[in-house]
Write a protein that holds these residues in place. Structure first.
Motif, PDB file in Angstrom:
ATOM      1  N   LEU A   2      35.692 122.343  36.623  1.00 22.82           N
ATOM      2  CA  LEU A   2      36.920 122.060  36.216  1.00 22.82           C
ATOM      3  C   LEU A   2      36.854 121.267  34.864  1.00 22.82           C
ATOM      4  CD1 LEU A   2      39.693 121.316  38.754  1.00 22.82           C
ATOM      5  CD2 LEU A   2      39.840 122.914  37.100  1.00 22.82           C
ATOM      6  N   TYR A   3      36.970 121.891  33.679  1.00 28.27           N
ATOM      7  CA  TYR A   3      36.977 121.291  32.423  1.00 28.27           C
ATOM      8  C   TYR A   3      38.093 120.433  32.128  1.00 28.27           C
ATOM      9  CZ  TYR A   3      33.094 124.562  32.719  1.00 28.27           C
ATOM     10  OH  TYR A   3      32.161 125.291  33.099  1.00 28.27           O
ATOM     11  N   GLU A   4      39.164 120.591  32.664  1.00 31.03           N
ATOM     12  CA  GLU A   4      40.330 120.134  32.530  1.00 31.03           C
ATOM     13  C   GLU A   4      40.801 118.988  33.478  1.00 31.03           C
ATOM     14  OE1 GLU A   4      43.067 123.833  31.154  1.00 31.03           O
ATOM     15  OE2 GLU A   4      43.431 122.969  32.913  1.00 31.03           O
ATOM     16  N   LEU A   5      39.654 118.368  34.028  1.00 31.93           N
ATOM     17  CA  LEU A   5      39.710 117.705  35.370  1.00 31.93           C
ATOM     18  C   LEU A   5      40.233 116.085  34.697  1.00 31.93           C
ATOM     19  CD1 LEU A   5      39.775 117.178  38.283  1.00 31.93           C
ATOM     20  CD2 LEU A   5      37.190 116.712  38.132  1.00 31.93           C
ATOM     21  N   GLY A   6      39.463 115.714  33.747  1.00 33.63           N
ATOM     22  CA  GLY A   6      40.034 114.585  33.049  1.00 33.63           C
ATOM     23  C   GLY A   6      41.269 114.526  32.597  1.00 33.63           C
ATOM     24  N   ASN A   7      42.085 115.617  32.407  1.00 31.40           N
ATOM     25  CA  ASN A   7      43.411 115.564  31.947  1.00 31.40           C
ATOM     26  C   ASN A   7      44.542 115.265  33.307  1.00 31.40           C
ATOM     27  OD1 ASN A   7      42.454 116.228  29.435  1.00 31.40           O
ATOM     28  ND2 ASN A   7      42.565 118.245  29.743  1.00 31.40           N
ATOM     29  N   HIS A   8      43.936 115.443  34.420  1.00 36.12           N
ATOM     30  CA  HIS A   8      44.820 115.581  35.626  1.00 36.12           C
ATOM     31  C   HIS A   8      44.135 114.864  36.573  1.00 36.12           C
ATOM     32  CE1 HIS A   8      47.128 118.772  33.947  1.00 36.12           C
ATOM     33  NE2 HIS A   8      46.072 119.359  33.608  1.00 36.12           N
ATOM     34  N   ARG A   9      45.128 114.301  37.672  1.00 36.13           N
ATOM     35  CA  ARG A   9      44.723 113.599  38.863  1.00 36.13           C
ATOM     36  C   ARG A   9      44.957 114.597  40.208  1.00 36.13           C
ATOM     37  NH1 ARG A   9      46.618 108.009  41.384  1.00 36.13           N
ATOM     38  NH2 ARG A   9      45.109 108.095  43.256  1.00 36.13           N
ATOM     39  N   ILE A  10      43.951 115.138  40.484  1.00 34.35           N
ATOM     40  CA  ILE A  10      43.838 116.262  41.694  1.00 34.35           C
ATOM     41  C   ILE A  10      43.394 115.441  42.923  1.00 34.35           C
ATOM     42  CG2 ILE A  10      43.169 118.539  42.671  1.00 34.35           C
ATOM     43  CD1 ILE A  10      43.046 119.344  39.696  1.00 34.35           C
ATOM     44  N   GLU A  11      44.117 115.505  43.876  1.00 31.19           N
ATOM     45  CA  GLU A  11      43.808 115.015  45.334  1.00 31.19           C
ATOM     46  C   GLU A  11      44.186 115.976  46.325  1.00 31.19           C
ATOM     47  OE1 GLU A  11      45.415 110.661  45.789  1.00 31.19           O
ATOM     48  OE2 GLU A  11      46.783 111.505  44.188  1.00 31.19           O
ATOM     49  N   LEU A  12      42.956 115.955  47.367  1.00 31.45           N
ATOM     50  CA  LEU A  12      43.180 117.198  48.461  1.00 31.45           C
ATOM     51  C   LEU A  12      43.222 116.526  49.840  1.00 31.45           C
ATOM     52  CD1 LEU A  12      40.450 119.550  47.239  1.00 31.45           C
ATOM     53  CD2 LEU A  12      42.905 119.703  46.719  1.00 31.45           C
ATOM     54  N   PRO A  13      43.973 115.536  49.980  1.00 26.92           N
ATOM     55  CA  PRO A  13      44.119 115.038  51.353  1.00 26.92           C
ATOM     56  C   PRO A  13      44.749 116.168  52.556  1.00 26.92           C
ATOM     57  CG  PRO A  13      46.520 114.456  50.100  1.00 26.92           C
ATOM     58  CD  PRO A  13      45.444 115.291  49.330  1.00 26.92           C
ATOM     59  N   GLY A  14      44.049 115.768  53.902  1.00 26.76           N
ATOM     60  CA  GLY A  14      44.335 116.600  54.651  1.00 26.76           C
ATOM     61  C   GLY A  14      45.755 116.612  55.371  1.00 26.76           C
ATOM     62  N   GLN A  15      46.444 115.540  55.340  1.00 28.57           N
ATOM     63  CA  GLN A  15      47.639 115.276  55.772  1.00 28.57           C
ATOM     64  C   GLN A  15      48.903 115.589  54.884  1.00 28.57           C
ATOM     65  OE1 GLN A  15      48.145 114.364  59.050  1.00 28.57           O
ATOM     66  NE2 GLN A  15      50.394 114.888  58.541  1.00 28.57           N
ATOM     67  N   ARG A  88      45.600 131.221  31.465  1.00 30.91           N
ATOM     68  CA  ARG A  88      46.579 130.204  31.070  1.00 30.91           C
ATOM     69  C   ARG A  88      45.976 128.803  31.278  1.00 30.91           C
ATOM     70  NH1 ARG A  88      52.653 132.107  32.815  1.00 30.91           N
ATOM     71  NH2 ARG A  88      52.416 134.282  32.069  1.00 30.91           N
ATOM     72  N   SER A  89      45.510 128.658  32.434  1.00 27.39           N
ATOM     73  CA  SER A  89      44.999 127.116  32.781  1.00 27.39           C
ATOM     74  C   SER A  89      44.006 127.140  33.656  1.00 27.39           C
ATOM     75  CB  SER A  89      46.156 126.464  32.976  1.00 27.39           C
ATOM     76  OG  SER A  89      45.872 125.102  33.933  1.00 27.39           O
ATOM     77  N   GLU A  90      43.025 126.511  33.507  1.00 24.69           N
ATOM     78  CA  GLU A  90      41.790 126.172  34.535  1.00 24.69           C
ATOM     79  C   GLU A  90      42.301 125.340  35.737  1.00 24.69           C
ATOM     80  OE1 GLU A  90      37.706 125.612  32.773  1.00 24.69           O
ATOM     81  OE2 GLU A  90      39.107 124.815  31.298  1.00 24.69           O
ATOM     82  N   THR A  91      43.145 124.357  35.655  1.00 30.82           N
ATOM     83  CA  THR A  91      43.752 123.714  36.586  1.00 30.82           C
ATOM     84  C   THR A  91      44.721 124.909  37.510  1.00 30.82           C
ATOM     85  OG1 THR A  91      43.884 121.713  35.241  1.00 30.82           O
ATOM     86  CG2 THR A  91      45.432 121.848  37.085  1.00 30.82           C
ATOM     87  N   ARG A  98      42.452 127.859  45.332  1.00 33.73           N
ATOM     88  CA  ARG A  98      42.603 127.054  46.926  1.00 33.73           C
ATOM     89  C   ARG A  98      43.757 127.745  47.580  1.00 33.73           C
ATOM     90  NH1 ARG A  98      41.605 122.774  49.837  1.00 33.73           N
ATOM     91  NH2 ARG A  98      43.110 121.574  50.891  1.00 33.73           N
ATOM     92  N   ALA A  99      44.944 127.952  46.908  1.00 34.05           N
ATOM     93  CA  ALA A  99      46.026 128.463  47.753  1.00 34.05           C
ATOM     94  C   ALA A  99      45.675 129.985  48.507  1.00 34.05           C
ATOM     95  CB  ALA A  99      47.125 128.636  46.937  1.00 34.05           C
ATOM     96  N   ARG A 100      45.125 130.927  47.569  1.00 34.69           N
ATOM     97  CA  ARG A 100      44.701 132.145  48.179  1.00 34.69           C
ATOM     98  C   ARG A 100      43.648 131.991  49.335  1.00 34.69           C
ATOM     99  NH1 ARG A 100      44.297 137.212  45.554  1.00 34.69           N
ATOM    100  NH2 ARG A 100      43.048 138.519  47.163  1.00 34.69           N
ATOM    101  N   GLY A 101      42.667 131.025  49.185  1.00 32.84           N
ATOM    102  CA  GLY A 101      41.835 131.103  50.250  1.00 32.84           C
ATOM    103  C   GLY A 101      42.401 130.524  51.460  1.00 32.84           C
ATOM    104  N   THR A 208      34.989 127.828  41.672  1.00 33.27           N
ATOM    105  CA  THR A 208      35.743 128.506  42.605  1.00 33.27           C
ATOM    106  C   THR A 208      35.982 129.968  42.146  1.00 33.27           C
ATOM    107  OG1 THR A 208      37.309 128.414  44.242  1.00 33.27           O
ATOM    108  CG2 THR A 208      38.028 127.806  42.262  1.00 33.27           C
ATOM    109  N   TRP A 209      35.783 131.162  42.885  1.00 32.31           N
ATOM    110  CA  TRP A 209      35.975 132.145  42.232  1.00 32.31           C
ATOM    111  C   TRP A 209      36.467 133.101  43.780  1.00 32.31           C
ATOM    112  CZ3 TRP A 209      36.582 133.827  37.809  1.00 32.31           C
ATOM    113  CH2 TRP A 209      36.661 135.219  37.314  1.00 32.31           C
ATOM    114  N   PRO A 210      37.986 133.031  43.594  1.00 34.06           N
ATOM    115  CA  PRO A 210      38.714 133.661  44.795  1.00 34.06           C
ATOM    116  C   PRO A 210      38.670 135.116  45.073  1.00 34.06           C
ATOM    117  CG  PRO A 210      40.281 132.918  43.207  1.00 34.06           C
ATOM    118  CD  PRO A 210      38.847 132.618  42.608  1.00 34.06           C
ATOM    119  N   PHE A 211      37.532 135.704  44.622  1.00 29.95           N
ATOM    120  CA  PHE A 211      37.607 137.074  45.091  1.00 29.95           C
ATOM    121  C   PHE A 211      36.682 137.721  46.012  1.00 29.95           C
ATOM    122  CE2 PHE A 211      38.881 135.943  40.435  1.00 29.95           C
ATOM    123  CZ  PHE A 211      39.996 136.667  40.502  1.00 29.95           C
ATOM    124  N   PRO A 212      36.678 137.322  47.252  1.00 31.19           N
ATOM    125  CA  PRO A 212      37.810 136.568  47.806  1.00 31.19           C
ATOM    126  C   PRO A 212      37.629 135.238  48.018  1.00 31.19           C
ATOM    127  CG  PRO A 212      36.665 137.666  49.557  1.00 31.19           C
ATOM    128  CD  PRO A 212      36.082 138.172  48.462  1.00 31.19           C
TER     129      PRO A 212
END
Length: 270
Positions: A2-15, A88-91, A98-101, A208-212
């Motif tokens: 994710l080369y755009e990671l520095g531009n965003h804050r991404i969190e994946l909490p389980g709850q 359009r966007s790597e993010t 992730r959604a598709r998976g 990540t490469w969601p195919f599938p």
């Protein structure tokens, strides 16, 4: 990757947080994102709960909660494919992947593979559980190696039989087998697909490469010897290309395109 990671804050909490009308939604229909306003993300306030099936929490992006769901019914909306999102966007591509998976996992694990009983969603983590067996089923991730073979100012690119109509050449890739290391998989796949030997592997990143549900782990590798022998039924053509005369290759949002562009820049600055 994710080369755009520095531009965003991404969190994946389980709850999942408490639902609000301001939640963002990635809605799917027939494997594509619903896009009534040419946008890849929707607002919960614009959709009734009856329209959503198999809802899953994706994560937080810049503090906003993102969810995904299948659209209920056969409504005819404009849609976007996953590759359209990548352009359009790597993010956006990461969240859509992730959604598709998550949705594929939920659909494919409604029943226990050991006893056949229905599974239940667990609270606090992305897992389905079979209560009689106490088996847990997590979203599937399939590791793959993807390799750019280099020989000074030349790179070895191949055209797969399934992708010949796209008329582009790309790096070589393959799934990691059970019991293999990444390095072993690189040597085996290269030997199988084009018959050459490589050395000096340098890890370049992942995507990540969601195919599938692949996780692509990228390497540069130096050519060590052997004549190109394309694998019948798998590789339509493979050859060396000078960096000044490259054929059509995948877009730079893909790890294949990124590695080719990166090596071209690296060699130009050497």
């Amino acid at each position: 990757m994710l080369y755009e990671l520095g531009n965003h804050r991404i969190e994946l909490p389980g709850q999942a947080p408490k639902s609000t009308p301001d939640d963002r939604l990635l809605l799917w229909q027939d494997g594509e994102l619903v896009s009534p306003d040419d946008d890849w993300v929707q607002r919960r306030s614009d959709w009734s709960s009856d329209a959503l099936v198999d809802e899953e929490f994706i994560g937080l992006l810049d503090g906003h909660a993102y969810y995904t769901a299948q659209l209920n019914g056969a409504q005819d909306f404009p849609r976007l494919g996953l590759r359209d999102i990548g352009l359009r966007s790597e993010t956006a591509f990461m969240l859509a992947a992730r959604a598709r998976g998550l949705l594929d996992w939920r659909r494919q694990h409604r029943f226990c593979g050991q006893c056949g009983q229905p599974t239940q969603a667990m609270t606090g983590e992305s897992a389905m559980v079979c209560e009689p067996c106490q088996l847990r089923f997590y979203p599937r991730v399939s590791p793959c190696v993807i390799v750019l073979i280099t020989r000074g100012p030349e790179v070895l690119l191949a055209q797969g039989t399934r992708h010949r109509s796209a008329n582009w050449y790309s790096t070589l890739a393959g799934f990691v087998e059970t019991g293999e290391s990444l390095e072993q998989a690189v040597h085996r796949e290269i030997r199988e697909e084009v018959g050459v030997e490589v050395t000096n592997l340098r890890y370049q990143g992942s995507q990540t490469w969601p195919f599938p549900h692949q996780l692509m782990l990228g390497f540069w590798a130096d050519y060590a010897g052997g004549d190109i022998r394309p694998e019948p039924g798998e590789i339509a053509d493979a050859r060396w290309f000078h960096l000044d005369e490259l054929p059509e290759f995948p877009p730079s949002f893909s790890i294949a395109g990124y590695m080719i562009d990166s090596y071209r820049r690296f060699w130009a600055s050497a």
